[in-house]
Design a protein around this motif. Sequence first.
Motif, short mmCIF file in Angstrom:
data_model
loop_
_atom_site.label_atom_id
_atom_site.label_comp_id
_atom_site.label_asym_id
_atom_site.label_seq_id
_atom_site.Cartn_x
_atom_site.Cartn_y
_atom_site.Cartn_z
N LEU A 1 0.81 -1.22 0.00
CA LEU A 1 0.00 0.00 0.00
C LEU A 1 0.85 1.27 0.00
CD1 LEU A 1 -2.87 -1.13 2.39
CD2 LEU A 1 -2.92 -0.94 -0.11
N HIS A 2 2.17 1.15 -0.04
CA HIS A 2 3.03 2.32 -0.23
C HIS A 2 3.12 2.71 -1.71
CE1 HIS A 2 4.26 1.56 3.93
NE2 HIS A 2 4.78 2.76 3.93
N TYR A 3 2.67 1.83 -2.59
CA TYR A 3 2.58 2.20 -4.00
C TYR A 3 1.36 3.08 -4.21
CZ TYR A 3 5.94 -1.57 -4.92
OH TYR A 3 7.06 -2.38 -4.93
N ASP A 4 1.40 3.89 -5.27
CA ASP A 4 0.24 4.72 -5.60
C ASP A 4 -0.80 3.95 -6.39
OD1 ASP A 4 1.24 7.44 -4.68
OD2 ASP A 4 2.86 6.86 -6.04
N GLU B 1 -10.21 2.50 -4.82
CA GLU B 1 -9.47 3.22 -3.78
C GLU B 1 -9.45 2.42 -2.48
OE1 GLU B 1 -9.89 7.93 -4.62
OE2 GLU B 1 -11.77 6.88 -4.18
N VAL B 2 -8.26 2.26 -1.92
CA VAL B 2 -8.07 1.58 -0.64
C VAL B 2 -7.40 2.57 0.30
CG1 VAL B 2 -7.00 -0.35 0.56
CG2 VAL B 2 -7.80 -0.65 -1.80
N THR C 1 -4.15 6.68 0.68
CA THR C 1 -4.99 6.03 -0.31
C THR C 1 -4.16 5.47 -1.46
OG1 THR C 1 -6.90 7.42 0.19
CG2 THR C 1 -6.89 6.32 -1.96
N THR C 2 -4.39 4.22 -1.76
CA THR C 2 -3.80 3.55 -2.92
C THR C 2 -4.93 3.13 -3.84
OG1 THR C 2 -1.90 2.73 -1.66
CG2 THR C 2 -2.46 1.54 -3.67
N ILE C 3 -4.69 3.18 -5.15
CA ILE C 3 -5.69 2.75 -6.12
C ILE C 3 -5.31 1.37 -6.63
CG2 ILE C 3 -6.73 3.22 -8.38
CD1 ILE C 3 -6.21 6.20 -7.84
#
Length: 466
Positions: free
Chosen positions: A182-185, A216-217, A223-225
């Motif tokens: 979840l550190h990725y966009d 979206e999470v 927030t990560t997509i």
Amino acid sequence: MPRLVVISNRVAVPKARGVAGAQGGLAGALNSALKANGGIWFGWSGQETEEFTGSINYVKSSDGVTTATIDLETQDLDEYYNGYANSTLWPLFHYRIDLTKYEREFGKGYERVNERFAESALPLISDGDLVWVHDYHLMPMGERLRSMGVTNRMGFFLHTPWPPTNLFVSLPYHERLVRALLHYDLLGFQNDTWLDSFLHYCWKELGAEVNYDTGEVTVDGKTTIARAYPIGIDYDFFTAKGETGEARQASQRLLSSTRHRTAMIGVDRLDYSKGLPERLDGIARFFDRHPDRVRDLVFIQIAPPSREDIGSYQQIRETLEQKAGQINGARSEVDVVPIRYVNRGHTQEELYGFYRAAKIALVTPLRDGMNLVAKEYVAAQDPEDPGVLILSRFAGAAQQLDCDGEGALMINPHSADDISHNIRLALDMPLAERKVRYEKMIVTVREENVQRWTENFIEDLADTGQ
């Protein structure tokens, strides 16, 4: 468009170990993206070193793609590659919890190599670059780069399935791994099934806010997509192979050797996820029920070996050789052998020719992220006399090639009876129906190609955070 930095476990550079057998798939897709956007491809060289130094080897190819590689220690490969990546994550992500090994040292090696990848890649990333990390080997890499101060937009694409939550939670430190992702966009998955499994995990196990419409999470205010991006083949590049003398010769070789029998083909890396023993069981069932048709059909299975240092892969090879031998022993005659088992790789030109000559393709993985063989087979067909694709409903490609029941013949790869039944349907299918099914599938294969895949992902990644 910003410059692209692609990071993956393997990089297709000359003399890289194993690259020759990696036809199509990740290597072809990433080369296409880099040609279109410029940039650099970073990863493991395929070479081993006694002591890791982090020194980078640069190669610039004739088509302008720059690769940057590092060598890894033998211990790294044992723990990170053969260990955590391919003995823990790979079987688990393909629903084979019975083959999944949970070893503490494997996990430590996986973390160590991801740290080494991040440290080595850091100097290659400039302001404004888009960073695109690939596959299960490097899931924590985005978190490592963030900890080193990288603020670029970063995306991750998973080429394998994502398992259901009740299987994934068997992995020690599963929450830590997903939080790293979840550190990725932007997170990409091969189809909606794998995407939904991931979103369900985030909702159930992390208590995340999940918007299923937008992907979206949101966890802890970040927030990560997450979205589905079905990968395709390089259609124009692959179909151009059919114009080569090597392809035409391969097609003629296969046709002349079948002695007027229908050729049925399977092309798979030697892996337990591909359903190869189950496939042979289905073929055996077909010949048991229709013994007279041994003179109508010959099956050619091309299965190049892979990951031969891992015990489960050695076992699958032994099983296949045994099953093929049993079927041939029971059904062969002096001038007829029903199964040809080929344990080596072939060029794309040769494969195109084999696909073209084969009137049936068996693509029956027990679980597969996508499976590009299915799409290559369709692309290689003669529109005036196309073959029939028999496809596992558990392959990612099934969502695209089912075509509302008018595309591939969909089967349960665990059922020998289902495989046998659909072989008979394919063998007896009239030309008019074959053409209808082909025409439905070829639209998807041609239009949902690798160029569209890369464009869609990169455009969405460029738009994140704006």
